[in-house]
Design an enzyme around this catalytic site. Structure first.
Site, PDB file in Angstrom:
ATOM      1  N   HIS A   1      -3.553  -3.511   3.317  1.00  0.00           N
ATOM      2  CA  HIS A   1      -3.135  -2.246   3.921  1.00  0.00           C
ATOM      3  C   HIS A   1      -4.274  -1.520   4.634  1.00  0.00           C
ATOM      4  O   HIS A   1      -4.042  -0.565   5.369  1.00  0.00           O
ATOM      5  CB  HIS A   1      -2.469  -1.330   2.878  1.00  0.00           C
ATOM      6  CG  HIS A   1      -3.415  -0.598   1.977  1.00  0.00           C
ATOM      7  ND1 HIS A   1      -3.637  -0.970   0.671  1.00  0.00           N
ATOM      8  CD2 HIS A   1      -4.176   0.497   2.182  1.00  0.00           C
ATOM      9  CE1 HIS A   1      -4.496  -0.127   0.121  1.00  0.00           C
ATOM     10  NE2 HIS A   1      -4.835   0.776   1.017  1.00  0.00           N
TER      11      HIS A   1
ATOM     12  N   ASP B   1      -0.758  -7.333  -1.281  1.00  0.00           N
ATOM     13  CA  ASP B   1      -1.729  -6.444  -0.640  1.00  0.00           C
ATOM     14  C   ASP B   1      -3.138  -7.041  -0.748  1.00  0.00           C
ATOM     15  O   ASP B   1      -3.981  -6.571  -1.508  1.00  0.00           O
ATOM     16  CB  ASP B   1      -1.669  -5.057  -1.289  1.00  0.00           C
ATOM     17  CG  ASP B   1      -2.455  -4.017  -0.500  1.00  0.00           C
ATOM     18  OD1 ASP B   1      -2.884  -4.313   0.630  1.00  0.00           O
ATOM     19  OD2 ASP B   1      -2.639  -2.899  -1.039  1.00  0.00           O
TER      20      ASP B   1
ATOM     21  N   GLY C   1      -9.773   5.957   0.127  1.00  0.00           N
ATOM     22  CA  GLY C   1     -11.038   5.414   0.615  1.00  0.00           C
ATOM     23  C   GLY C   1     -11.607   4.332  -0.276  1.00  0.00           C
ATOM     24  O   GLY C   1     -12.532   3.626   0.117  1.00  0.00           O
TER      25      GLY C   1
ATOM     26  N   SER D   1      -9.638   1.938  -1.374  1.00  0.00           N
ATOM     27  CA  SER D   1      -8.787   0.783  -1.090  1.00  0.00           C
ATOM     28  C   SER D   1      -9.599  -0.452  -0.744  1.00  0.00           C
ATOM     29  O   SER D   1     -10.583  -0.380   0.010  1.00  0.00           O
ATOM     30  CB  SER D   1      -7.858   1.091   0.078  1.00  0.00           C
ATOM     31  OG  SER D   1      -6.780   1.877  -0.324  1.00  0.00           O
ATOM     32  N   GLY D   2      -9.156  -1.596  -1.256  1.00  0.00           N
ATOM     33  CA  GLY D   2      -9.806  -2.856  -0.948  1.00  0.00           C
ATOM     34  C   GLY D   2     -11.029  -3.151  -1.783  1.00  0.00           C
ATOM     35  O   GLY D   2     -11.543  -4.270  -1.773  1.00  0.00           O
TER      36      GLY D   2
END
Length: 433
Positions: free
Chosen positions: A242, A287, A381, A383-384
């Site tokens: 995402h 994801d 922020g 994310s990942g």
């Protein structure tokens, strides 16, 4: 009820760093515990300066690095030696390092010897071939060729005299190696770190230390942090799909490594972005994405890779895990410049899927972590970024990828992560890792 959302924001100013924490300021109080005359103080300072000058005049040279390899006829090769976190590899490395330590600690080079590490175990006619890197301090008085000869001679004689390993001396090779490549090899083991700070009873996030989470990377657009990512090899990162809703054009992205966003230790352009074929925003399943760097990043003490778990590896409920990132300190809050860390617990999927939590939204490819009472969580922020777990040998494995959640650190709304073991085969199919 607050909107369930990915751990990011569409607004650039909210894309940058982790959760609420208590600021601590340390004050140093200077006291005088006696009288020192000005003359004595001057003499002391002069002695220190002279000592430092003498030290750097003698030993300010770049270190010496050497590569040594040899076949061992009494150790059969096992495919497990190819995995640097396997018990077989670690036991063999410990044996080789002990031999090297003994060799040089007992020699005239004991003051200059720094360390050794087995960087690879290869196969030759069914037997193991050891590849090790040695590091020595260098002083200006050293003649490069004579020092090279001394190291080789001392090591060769030791290998001839020891009885534990049956060395095939026709296979013995010794050569020098350039510093960047040598440091890369010395730091190549996954899941290892040079800075170790524990503590699993912290409420909220904390500032990380340089080198504490060396696999953390920042995905950036126009020099603005957008998402976190995890280094899994010199060339590859794993992150959340995402993160690329806006654009998956590699030219729009760059990768930054280091503790501070404002002072990166290394930066790379992006060559390729591979998003899971079955990811479809805004659904949270699948994801995951992998990112290939435009050129390899060399490992060093504060840039290292995390270990990828096997597909069968388990991360049981209530296990201690750590999430890191540069996400906002609270939902829609400020973003720090320094990397943040949060100590959380894995929550079983049944509890996370209960009516008071996510009410059936957690699928097999997802993993929950945090606390049911809130307190610590990933945020916009992050994310990942990585959720990592330390095994009994002190090696850190990537358990999850920051994916989504209902705001940040709310009661009964823990962070939801992409379960890496569920996608282990997919990662291997795209990266070969």
């Amino acid at each position: 009820m607050a909107r369930v959302q990915p751990r990011r924001s569409e607004e650039p100013e909210r894309w940058t760093a982790l959760h609420s924490r208590t600021e601590r300021k340390t004050k140093i109080k200077l006291t005088r515990c006696g009288k020192i005359t000005l003359g004595l103080l001057t003499a002391v300072l002069a002695a220190v300066v002279i000592g430092l000058v003498a030290y750097f005049a003698a030993c300010g040279k770049a270190p010496f690095y050497y590569h040594v390899s040899f076949k061992v006829n009494n150790i059969d090769y096992d495919s497990k030696f190819a995995k640097p976190y396997s018990e077989e590899y670690m036991d063999l490395n410990k044996r080789i390092v002990s031999l090297m330590n003994e060799t040089f600690h007992e020699s005239k080079l004991r003051k200059q010897y720094v360390k050794a590490h087995t960087v690879q175990v290869s196969k030759a006619k069914g037997k193991v071939v050891i590849h090790a890197v040695l590091k020595f301090k260098a002083c200006y008085k050293n003649n490069v060729e004579k020092f090279w000869n001394s190291v080789e001679t001392i090591l060769y004689q030791k290998l001839k005299s020891q009885t534990g390993l049956l060395i095939d001396f026709s296979s013995f090779k010794f050569s020098d190696i350039a510093m960047p490549i040598a440091e890369d090899l010395l730091n190549t083991c996954c899941g290892r770190r040079t800075i170790i700070h524990g503590g699993y009873k912290v409420a909220g996030g904390q500032d990380a230390e340089d080198g504490e989470w060396p696999w953390q990377a920042s995905l950036q657009q126009n020099s603005v942090h957008r998402c976190g990512a995890t280094l899994i090899s010199n060339n590859w990162l794993v992150t959340a799909a995402h993160c690329f809703i806006g654009t998956a054009n590699p030219k729009a992205w760059k990768v930054s490594f280091g503790l501070l966003l404002s002072k990166p230790q290394a930066q790379r352009a992006v060559k390729n972005i591979i998003i899971h074929e079955n990811y479809s925003y805004p659904v949270h399943d699948n994801d995951i994405a992998v990112v290939r760097l435009s050129s390899p990043v060399l490992y060093k003490s504060n840039i290292r890779r995390a270990c990828l778990p096997e597909a069968t590896q388990k991360f049981p409920p209530n296990s201690d895990v750590v999430v890191t990132g540069w996400g906002t300190l609270k939902s829609d809050g400020d973003s720090p410049n320094i990397l943040q860390k949060g100590n959380v617990k894995i929550i079983d999927s049944k509890t996370c899927n209960s009516g008071k939590a996510y009410d059936g939204m957690i699928t097999p490819g997802m993993l929950c972590a945090g606390f049911l009472e809130g307190r610590v969580d990933a945020c916009q922020g992050d994310s990942g970024g990585p959720l990592v777990n330390e095994d009994s040998k002190g090696i850190w494995f990537l358990a999850g990828i920051v994916s989504w959640g209902d705001e940040c650190a709310l009661p009964n709304k823990p962070g939801v992560y992409t379960r890496v073991t569920h996608y282990r085969d997919w990662i291997a199919s795209k990266t070969g890792l």
